[in-house]
Design a protein around this motif. Sequence first.
Motif, PDB file in Angstrom:
ATOM      1  N   GLN A 162       0.793  -1.228   0.000  1.00 19.83           N
ATOM      2  CA  GLN A 162       0.000   0.000   0.000  1.00 19.83           C
ATOM      3  C   GLN A 162       0.827   1.281   0.000  1.00 19.83           C
ATOM      4  OE1 GLN A 162      -2.650  -0.437   3.318  1.00 19.83           O
ATOM      5  NE2 GLN A 162      -3.829  -2.071   2.342  1.00 19.83           N
ATOM      6  N   GLN A 163       2.072   1.186   0.450  1.00 20.16           N
ATOM      7  CA  GLN A 163       2.877   2.405   0.557  1.00 20.16           C
ATOM      8  C   GLN A 163       4.124   2.288  -0.331  1.00 20.16           C
ATOM      9  OE1 GLN A 163       3.010   1.822   4.919  1.00 20.16           O
ATOM     10  NE2 GLN A 163       2.437   3.973   5.090  1.00 20.16           N
ATOM     11  N   LYS A 164       4.656   3.454  -0.746  1.00 20.75           N
ATOM     12  CA  LYS A 164       5.878   3.448  -1.536  1.00 20.75           C
ATOM     13  C   LYS A 164       7.048   3.457  -0.547  1.00 20.75           C
ATOM     14  CE  LYS A 164       7.712   6.074  -5.467  1.00 20.75           C
ATOM     15  NZ  LYS A 164       8.286   4.994  -6.261  1.00 20.75           N
ATOM     16  N   ILE A 165       7.876   2.420  -0.617  1.00 15.62           N
ATOM     17  CA  ILE A 165       8.906   2.218   0.413  1.00 15.62           C
ATOM     18  C   ILE A 165       9.829   3.436   0.547  1.00 15.62           C
ATOM     19  CG2 ILE A 165      10.904   0.820   1.103  1.00 15.62           C
ATOM     20  CD1 ILE A 165       9.487  -1.596  -0.241  1.00 15.62           C
ATOM     21  N   SER A 166      10.363   3.925  -0.583  1.00 16.60           N
ATOM     22  CA  SER A 166      11.357   5.012  -0.492  1.00 16.60           C
ATOM     23  C   SER A 166      10.715   6.308   0.039  1.00 16.60           C
ATOM     24  CB  SER A 166      12.025   5.257  -1.840  1.00 16.60           C
ATOM     25  OG  SER A 166      11.071   5.609  -2.820  1.00 16.60           O
ATOM     26  N   ASP A 167       9.449   6.543  -0.303  1.00 14.88           N
ATOM     27  CA  ASP A 167       8.761   7.737   0.231  1.00 14.88           C
ATOM     28  C   ASP A 167       8.644   7.659   1.749  1.00 14.88           C
ATOM     29  OD1 ASP A 167       8.448   8.675  -2.287  1.00 14.88           O
ATOM     30  OD2 ASP A 167       6.269   8.332  -2.417  1.00 14.88           O
ATOM     31  N   GLU A 168       8.250   6.478   2.226  1.00 11.76           N
ATOM     32  CA  GLU A 168       8.086   6.302   3.674  1.00 11.76           C
ATOM     33  C   GLU A 168       9.430   6.400   4.383  1.00 11.76           C
ATOM     34  OE1 GLU A 168       5.185   6.116   5.449  1.00 11.76           O
ATOM     35  OE2 GLU A 168       4.436   6.692   3.488  1.00 11.76           O
ATOM     36  N   VAL A 169      10.469   5.798   3.790  1.00 11.19           N
ATOM     37  CA  VAL A 169      11.814   5.885   4.392  1.00 11.19           C
ATOM     38  C   VAL A 169      12.252   7.346   4.448  1.00 11.19           C
ATOM     39  CG1 VAL A 169      14.267   5.342   4.027  1.00 11.19           C
ATOM     40  CG2 VAL A 169      12.552   3.538   3.799  1.00 11.19           C
ATOM     41  N   GLY A 170      11.975   8.092   3.378  1.00 11.44           N
ATOM     42  CA  GLY A 170      12.324   9.509   3.337  1.00 11.44           C
ATOM     43  C   GLY A 170      11.626  10.282   4.453  1.00 11.44           C
ATOM     44  N   ARG A 171      10.343   9.954   4.650  1.00 13.30           N
ATOM     45  CA  ARG A 171       9.565  10.648   5.685  1.00 13.30           C
ATOM     46  C   ARG A 171      10.118  10.318   7.082  1.00 13.30           C
ATOM     47  NH1 ARG A 171       5.582   9.369   8.706  1.00 13.30           N
ATOM     48  NH2 ARG A 171       5.375   7.261   7.887  1.00 13.30           N
ATOM     49  N   ILE A 172      10.407   9.036   7.298  1.00 13.18           N
ATOM     50  CA  ILE A 172      10.872   8.588   8.619  1.00 13.18           C
ATOM     51  C   ILE A 172      12.265   9.138   8.938  1.00 13.18           C
ATOM     52  CG2 ILE A 172      11.580   6.533   9.942  1.00 13.18           C
ATOM     53  CD1 ILE A 172       9.370   5.002   8.240  1.00 13.18           C
ATOM     54  N   THR A 173      13.127   9.224   7.920  1.00 13.19           N
ATOM     55  CA  THR A 173      14.528   9.627   8.162  1.00 13.19           C
ATOM     56  C   THR A 173      14.774  11.099   7.841  1.00 13.19           C
ATOM     57  OG1 THR A 173      15.221   8.997   5.923  1.00 13.19           O
ATOM     58  CG2 THR A 173      15.377   7.291   7.629  1.00 13.19           C
ATOM     59  N   ASN A 174      13.732  11.885   7.711  1.00 10.47           N
ATOM     60  CA  ASN A 174      13.896  13.299   7.335  1.00 10.47           C
ATOM     61  C   ASN A 174      14.653  13.461   6.030  1.00 10.47           C
ATOM     62  OD1 ASN A 174      12.582  15.096   8.999  1.00 10.47           O
ATOM     63  ND2 ASN A 174      14.069  14.792  10.661  1.00 10.47           N
ATOM     64  N   LYS A 175      14.328  12.643   5.074  1.00  6.58           N
ATOM     65  CA  LYS A 175      14.915  12.649   3.729  1.00  6.58           C
ATOM     66  C   LYS A 175      16.375  12.179   3.696  1.00  6.58           C
ATOM     67  CE  LYS A 175      11.827  15.804   1.388  1.00  6.58           C
ATOM     68  NZ  LYS A 175      10.712  14.941   1.801  1.00  6.58           N
ATOM     69  N   GLU A 176      16.886  11.704   4.807  1.00  8.04           N
ATOM     70  CA  GLU A 176      18.293  11.322   4.859  1.00  8.04           C
ATOM     71  C   GLU A 176      18.557   9.966   4.210  1.00  8.04           C
ATOM     72  OE1 GLU A 176      21.778  11.208   8.171  1.00  8.04           O
ATOM     73  OE2 GLU A 176      19.815  11.950   8.828  1.00  8.04           O
ATOM     74  N   GLY A 177      17.646   9.018   4.365  1.00  6.90           N
ATOM     75  CA  GLY A 177      17.878   7.650   3.889  1.00  6.90           C
ATOM     76  C   GLY A 177      18.507   6.785   4.968  1.00  6.90           C
ATOM     77  N   VAL A 178      18.684   5.499   4.659  1.00  8.63           N
ATOM     78  CA  VAL A 178      19.201   4.566   5.666  1.00  8.63           C
ATOM     79  C   VAL A 178      20.663   4.217   5.401  1.00  8.63           C
ATOM     80  CG1 VAL A 178      16.930   3.543   6.078  1.00  8.63           C
ATOM     81  CG2 VAL A 178      18.441   2.517   4.373  1.00  8.63           C
ATOM     82  N   ASP A 179      21.348   3.755   6.435  1.00  5.09           N
ATOM     83  CA  ASP A 179      22.754   3.339   6.293  1.00  5.09           C
ATOM     84  C   ASP A 179      22.867   2.010   5.559  1.00  5.09           C
ATOM     85  OD1 ASP A 179      24.289   5.319   8.130  1.00  5.09           O
ATOM     86  OD2 ASP A 179      22.582   4.663   9.347  1.00  5.09           O
ATOM     87  N   ILE A 180      21.955   1.081   5.901  1.00  8.22           N
ATOM     88  CA  ILE A 180      22.011  -0.260   5.304  1.00  8.22           C
ATOM     89  C   ILE A 180      20.621  -0.657   4.819  1.00  8.22           C
ATOM     90  CG2 ILE A 180      22.422  -2.735   5.742  1.00  8.22           C
ATOM     91  CD1 ILE A 180      24.344  -1.929   8.001  1.00  8.22           C
ATOM     92  N   VAL A 181      20.569  -1.209   3.613  1.00 11.18           N
ATOM     93  CA  VAL A 181      19.337  -1.888   3.188  1.00 11.18           C
ATOM     94  C   VAL A 181      19.628  -3.386   3.186  1.00 11.18           C
ATOM     95  CG1 VAL A 181      17.709  -2.314   1.313  1.00 11.18           C
ATOM     96  CG2 VAL A 181      18.488   0.013   1.775  1.00 11.18           C
ATOM     97  N   PHE A 182      18.767  -4.124   3.871  1.00 10.94           N
ATOM     98  CA  PHE A 182      18.885  -5.580   4.000  1.00 10.94           C
ATOM     99  C   PHE A 182      17.931  -6.192   2.974  1.00 10.94           C
ATOM    100  CE2 PHE A 182      17.720  -9.637   5.892  1.00 10.94           C
ATOM    101  CZ  PHE A 182      18.869 -10.095   6.511  1.00 10.94           C
TER     102      PHE A 182
END
Length: 340
Positions: free
Chosen positions: A218-238
């Motif tokens: 239901q959600q776009k993963i990168s949009d949600e990650v952007g929202r959660i991390t203040n647009k920073e992104g994550v250190d590791i994607v598993f």
Amino acid sequence: MRAIRFHEYGGPEVLRYEEVPDPVPRLDQLLVRVKACAMNHLDLWVRKGTTKSPLPHIPGSDVAGEVVEVGKYVTGLRSGQRVLLAPMTFCNHCAQCAAGRQNMCRGFSVFGNAVDGGDCELIAVPRVSVIPIPDHLSFDQAASVPLVFVTAWHMLTGRARIRPGYTVLVLGGGSGVGTAAIQICKLFNATVITTAGDENKLEKTRALGADYGINHYQQKISDEVGRITNKEGVDIVFEHVGKATWEESLKSLKPGGTLVTCGATTGPEAAIDLRFVYSRQFSILGSYMGTMGELHEVLQHVFSGKLKPVIDRTFPLKDARAAHQRMEKSEMFGKIVLNP
Ligand SMILES: [Zn+2]
């Protein structure tokens, strides 16, 4: 003994519950009575013929059981001991094995892939594969551990070099390897964002320690990650999902971030925009199983109770077809276990 075996590749219908000869252990091997054998996505690949396993074939990689016979040349183990089996085979004498990198051995394979596995009542194995388990761990729990925990441990510690405080995106948090990854990340005090296909599974990932959940239908993963991390992104994607999530996974990384992958359950082909990789200086790492050292290391955290096996449900071994169907439909949360 009775075993699940297939004589041709195909759907769950090729699995037969049939009589096969008892294995005869060599003098340097042990005979183990299988009490539980957990399923992995590999069982589906093997059954479909993707890995070209020899026929007829007994699948099953993750075994826990009881030692029933100890070969003359085996030391340090006795009959009656409760054990789990390291889910891998390797030559144990090449340069890679000698250096402790068994998963780079040319003869490396996973139990139930190139060699017969544990969907049966008895299995003959070398001493190096046999690891005693503590009394508080049930056979079902013990069988749920080895493959997914060594895989997730190698990916996060051996390959992606997780550090305390990292933010990690764990794809498919309800899968066996996902449930292991979430817990290992929390051991490093990392912030975990995970994905799953429904709210019920997301709720269960939160119980394992996931900080944020994304519904990947239901959600776009990168949009949600952007929202959660203040647009920073994550250190590791598993990663282990492959084609269906690959693009979203790369878009979720922060500059200098690392994507580590151990599988491609939705398909092996994925596109990479190279400009995106070099300008953001991503590391894209492959990972396969883990070393024997890493297996022993992660097992210590399981035996001490810091990491917990997650069991979806158990089936009698004779109902392996139903178990395969459940995994095929991604209905499970955690490990499906077969009991001979
Ligand atoms: Zn070797």
